[in-house]
Design a protein around this motif. Structure first.
Motif, short mmCIF file in Angstrom:
data_model
loop_
_atom_site.label_atom_id
_atom_site.label_comp_id
_atom_site.label_asym_id
_atom_site.label_seq_id
_atom_site.Cartn_x
_atom_site.Cartn_y
_atom_site.Cartn_z
N LEU A 39 -40.62 -9.98 -10.26
CA LEU A 39 -39.85 -9.07 -9.43
C LEU A 39 -39.59 -7.76 -10.17
CD1 LEU A 39 -38.49 -9.04 -6.62
CD2 LEU A 39 -36.39 -9.75 -7.73
N GLU A 40 -39.33 -7.86 -11.47
CA GLU A 40 -39.03 -6.67 -12.27
C GLU A 40 -40.22 -5.71 -12.29
OE1 GLU A 40 -36.84 -4.04 -14.54
OE2 GLU A 40 -36.21 -5.78 -13.36
N LYS A 41 -41.44 -6.21 -12.19
CA LYS A 41 -42.62 -5.33 -12.18
C LYS A 41 -42.62 -4.41 -10.96
CE LYS A 41 -45.57 -8.81 -14.43
NZ LYS A 41 -46.74 -9.71 -14.22
N ARG A 42 -41.99 -4.85 -9.89
CA ARG A 42 -41.95 -4.07 -8.65
C ARG A 42 -40.63 -3.32 -8.49
NH1 ARG A 42 -44.63 -8.66 -8.57
NH2 ARG A 42 -46.45 -9.01 -7.25
N ASN A 43 -39.70 -3.58 -9.36
CA ASN A 43 -38.34 -3.04 -9.26
C ASN A 43 -38.29 -1.62 -9.82
OD1 ASN A 43 -35.55 -2.89 -8.94
ND2 ASN A 43 -35.13 -3.98 -10.85
N ARG A 44 -38.85 -0.68 -9.08
CA ARG A 44 -38.98 0.70 -9.56
C ARG A 44 -38.15 1.65 -8.71
NH1 ARG A 44 -45.61 0.87 -10.44
NH2 ARG A 44 -45.76 -1.11 -11.61
N ALA A 45 -37.46 2.55 -9.38
CA ALA A 45 -36.61 3.51 -8.67
C ALA A 45 -37.45 4.50 -7.88
CB ALA A 45 -35.74 4.25 -9.69
N GLY A 46 -36.86 5.06 -6.83
CA GLY A 46 -37.52 6.11 -6.06
C GLY A 46 -38.38 5.62 -4.92
N ILE A 47 -38.43 4.30 -4.69
CA ILE A 47 -39.22 3.74 -3.59
C ILE A 47 -38.26 3.29 -2.50
CG2 ILE A 47 -40.86 1.97 -2.88
CD1 ILE A 47 -41.89 1.89 -5.74
N VAL A 48 -38.43 3.81 -1.29
CA VAL A 48 -37.51 3.53 -0.20
C VAL A 48 -37.75 2.13 0.39
CG1 VAL A 48 -36.74 4.23 2.10
CG2 VAL A 48 -37.23 5.96 0.36
N ASP A 49 -39.01 1.77 0.55
CA ASP A 49 -39.33 0.47 1.15
C ASP A 49 -38.88 -0.67 0.22
OD1 ASP A 49 -40.50 1.65 3.35
OD2 ASP A 49 -42.48 1.71 2.43
N PRO A 50 -38.39 -1.77 0.79
CA PRO A 50 -37.87 -2.86 -0.04
C PRO A 50 -38.97 -3.73 -0.64
CG PRO A 50 -37.74 -3.46 2.28
CD PRO A 50 -38.22 -2.03 2.24
N ILE A 51 -38.62 -4.41 -1.71
CA ILE A 51 -39.43 -5.54 -2.19
C ILE A 51 -39.11 -6.69 -1.25
CG2 ILE A 51 -39.87 -7.11 -4.11
CD1 ILE A 51 -38.59 -4.98 -5.96
N VAL A 52 -40.12 -7.29 -0.66
CA VAL A 52 -39.91 -8.35 0.32
C VAL A 52 -40.30 -9.69 -0.31
CG1 VAL A 52 -40.51 -9.25 2.60
CG2 VAL A 52 -40.30 -6.78 2.24
N VAL A 53 -39.36 -10.62 -0.25
CA VAL A 53 -39.56 -11.95 -0.84
C VAL A 53 -39.37 -13.00 0.25
CG1 VAL A 53 -38.77 -13.61 -2.57
CG2 VAL A 53 -38.65 -11.15 -3.05
N LYS A 54 -40.35 -13.88 0.37
CA LYS A 54 -40.25 -15.03 1.28
C LYS A 54 -39.83 -16.23 0.45
CE LYS A 54 -43.09 -17.69 4.56
NZ LYS A 54 -44.47 -17.84 5.10
N TYR A 55 -38.72 -16.86 0.86
CA TYR A 55 -38.10 -17.89 0.04
C TYR A 55 -37.91 -19.15 0.89
CZ TYR A 55 -34.59 -19.72 -3.32
OH TYR A 55 -33.88 -20.46 -4.24
N GLU A 56 -38.82 -20.11 0.73
CA GLU A 56 -38.80 -21.32 1.55
C GLU A 56 -38.17 -22.47 0.76
OE1 GLU A 56 -42.69 -21.69 3.90
OE2 GLU A 56 -43.21 -20.38 2.21
N TYR A 57 -37.20 -23.15 1.41
CA TYR A 57 -36.48 -24.20 0.70
C TYR A 57 -35.88 -25.16 1.72
CZ TYR A 57 -33.32 -26.10 -2.95
OH TYR A 57 -32.65 -26.91 -3.84
N LYS A 58 -35.86 -26.42 1.35
CA LYS A 58 -35.33 -27.46 2.23
C LYS A 58 -33.82 -27.32 2.41
CE LYS A 58 -35.31 -32.52 2.73
NZ LYS A 58 -35.85 -33.78 2.18
N TYR A 59 -33.13 -26.91 1.34
CA TYR A 59 -31.67 -26.90 1.35
C TYR A 59 -31.10 -25.49 1.51
CZ TYR A 59 -32.50 -31.63 -0.30
OH TYR A 59 -32.95 -32.92 -0.41
N CYS A 60 -31.49 -24.81 2.56
CA CYS A 60 -30.90 -23.51 2.88
C CYS A 60 -31.01 -23.26 4.37
CB CYS A 60 -31.58 -22.38 2.10
SG CYS A 60 -33.25 -21.96 2.68
N TRP A 61 -30.12 -22.42 4.89
CA TRP A 61 -30.26 -21.94 6.25
C TRP A 61 -31.22 -20.77 6.25
CZ3 TRP A 61 -28.28 -25.93 8.14
CH2 TRP A 61 -27.02 -26.42 7.80
N THR A 62 -31.84 -20.51 7.37
CA THR A 62 -32.68 -19.33 7.49
C THR A 62 -31.76 -18.11 7.59
OG1 THR A 62 -34.47 -20.55 8.55
CG2 THR A 62 -34.40 -18.16 8.92
N MET A 63 -31.91 -17.20 6.65
CA MET A 63 -31.05 -16.02 6.57
C MET A 63 -31.73 -14.97 5.70
SD MET A 63 -28.26 -17.68 3.91
CE MET A 63 -27.37 -16.18 3.54
N VAL A 64 -31.18 -13.78 5.66
CA VAL A 64 -31.74 -12.70 4.83
C VAL A 64 -30.66 -12.18 3.88
CG1 VAL A 64 -32.79 -10.40 4.80
CG2 VAL A 64 -33.38 -12.02 6.62
#
Length: 347
Positions: A134-159
Motif C-alpha cells: 500500500l505504501e508504494k501507492r501512497n503518494r501525495a498529489g493524487i486525487v483518485d483513491p487507492i482502492v482495496v478489495k477486502y474479502e472476509y468471512k467475519y465482516c459486514w459489507t461496508m466501505v
C-alpha cells in the motif's frame, strides 16, 4: 517542551509495559456469531438475484483527523491489523465484502491508473505484505483513491475511507488538503469518525470541524487517541472525571483509545499478533484507570474493541433498517411475476 516529551514518549519501545498486562476477555476482539454472517450473506445474495440492491445500500465510513494524530491507526483497529507503514498521503478506499469462503482476509489492491507501474492489473497480497504494498501507492498529489478489495468471512459489507491528515495553518497545501477531505464527508449517508489526540479540551479542534460538517452530530463519532499518555498527566480520579465529563459535545458518541509504539507495531505483522497488542494496550489503560479510581460509567468509551463493536453495530443497523423496504420490493416482484405467470397461463 510538552511536544518534545510527547514525541519522545511516542517513539519509546513500550514492549515491556504491554507484556506486563494480562488482557481480560473484554479487552479482546470479538466478531459476531458465524450464523449472523451467513444470514447476511443470504440476504445480500437475494438482493443481487432480484436486482434490489438499491434497498441494500453499502454503508460508508469516513475517517478524518489532523496529520500524525492516529487517524490511520483507528482504521487498523477496526480491521485488526496494520494497514500502511507511513502517514496517509492519499485517499485510501477499503471495500470490505462479506465472503463466507474467506476464513482469513483476502486483500486485493485494484489496478491504479494514476501510477504507471501499477496500472496493468490487480495485485493480491497477504496481511503481512499489505502495508508495504500500500505504501508504494501512497503518494501525495493524487486525487483518485487507492482502492482495496477486502474479502472476509467475519465482516459486514461496508466501505472505509481513510483520508489524508489535515494540515496545520502554517503548512503548505493546507487548504487543498482540507477541501479534499471535506468533499469525502458531504454525502449525508456517510458515517464520519473524527480522530484527535487526547488533550485538554480547549486545545481540541475536531469538535468545531464536526459541527461545520454535521451540525446536529447525527452521523458523527469522536475518537481520542494516545489516551495512555494523557492519563499519565493526570494525578487524581477527580481530574480524570472532570476531563472525561468535559468533552465537547458531551452527548455525542466518543471513544478513548491508546496506540502502541512504532517498534511494537513493526513486529506485529500478523493479525493475531496485532490484535494481541491492541488487547494488551486496552488492559494497560484499564490498569491506569483503576489506579485513578475512575468512575465506571465511562467504561463504555474505553478501548479499540468497544469502538469497533459500535461502528460494526451502526453498519448492521443501516442494513437492518433497510429490511422492511427490501421485503416490500420482494413482495412487489413476487406479485408481478405471479401476474405474468397467470397471464401466460390464460393465453
Amino acid at each position: 517542551e510538552e511536544i518534545r516529551r510527547k514525541r519522545q514518549w511516542e517513539n519509546e519501545d513500550d514492549t515491556a509495559s504491554l507484556e506486563a498486562t494480562r488482557p481480560d476477555p473484554d479487552c479482546r476482539y470479538v466478531d459476531s456469531g458465524e450464523r449472523s454472517y451467513e444470514s447476511f450473506s443470504k440476504l445480500t445474495a437475494i438482493t443481487r438475484d432480484l436486482n434490489t440492491e438499491r434497498s441494500w445500500q453499502v454503508p460508508e465510513v469516513v475517517i478524518v483527523g489532523n496529520e500524525g494524530e492516529g487517524k490511520t491507526s483507528v482504521v487498523e483497529m477496526l480491521l485488526g491489523h496494520a494497514v500502511v507503514s507511513g502517514p496517509t498521503r492519499r485517499l485510501i478506499q477499503i471495500s470490505l465484502i462479506n465472503n463466507l469462503d474467506c476464513e482469513t482476509p483476502k486483500i486485493t489492491l485494484k489496478r491504479d491508473p494514476s501510477i504507471e507501474e501499477f496500472s496493468e492489473g490487480d495485485v493480491v497480497v497477504s496481511i503481512e505484505k499489505f502495508p508495504a504494498e500500500l505504501e508504494k501507492r501512497n503518494r501525495a498529489g493524487i486525487v483518485d483513491p487507492i482502492v482495496v478489495k477486502y474479502e472476509y468471512k467475519y465482516c459486514w459489507t461496508m466501505v472505509l475511507i481513510d483520508t489524508p491528515g489535515l494540515l496545520q495553518a502554517d503548512q503548505e497545501g493546507k487548504d487543498e488538503r482540507e477541501r479534499l477531505v471535506i468533499e469525502q464527508t458531504k454525502n449525508q449517508d456517510r458515517i464520519v469518525i473524527f480522530v484527535e489526540e487526547s488533550k485538554e479540551w480547549d486545545k481540541a479542534q475536531m469538535s468545531a470541524l464536526a459541527e461545520t460538517i454535521d451540525p446536529k452530530f447525527r452521523r458523527t463519532i469522536f475518537v481520542y487517541t494516545k489516551f495512555n499518555y494523557h492519563l499519565s498527566t493526570l494525578a487524581t480520579g477527580r481530574e480524570l472525571t472532570q476531563y472525561l465529563s468535559g468533552r465537547p459535545p458531551s452527548k455525542v458518541k466518543s471513544f478513548f483509545v491508546s496506540l502502541f509504539s512504532p517498534a511494537v507495531r513493526s513486529r506485529s505483522t500478523s493479525m493475531e499478533a496485532f490484535r494481541e497488542k491492541v488487547a494488551q494496550s486496552v488492559k494497560r489503560d484499564f490498569d491506569l484507570l483503576n489506579n485513578l479510581k475512575y468512575d465506571q460509567k465511562h467504561e463504555a468509551m474505553m478501548g479499540a474493541q468497544v469502538l469497533r463493536k459500535h461502528v460494526f453495530e451502526l453498519v448492521w443497523k443501516r442494513y437492518n433498517d433497510s429490511i422492511p423496504d427490501l421485503l416490500k420490493q420482494i413482495r412487489s416482484i413476487k406479485k408481478q411475476r405471479s401476474d405474468q405467470l397467470l397471464t401466460v397461463q390464460q393465453q
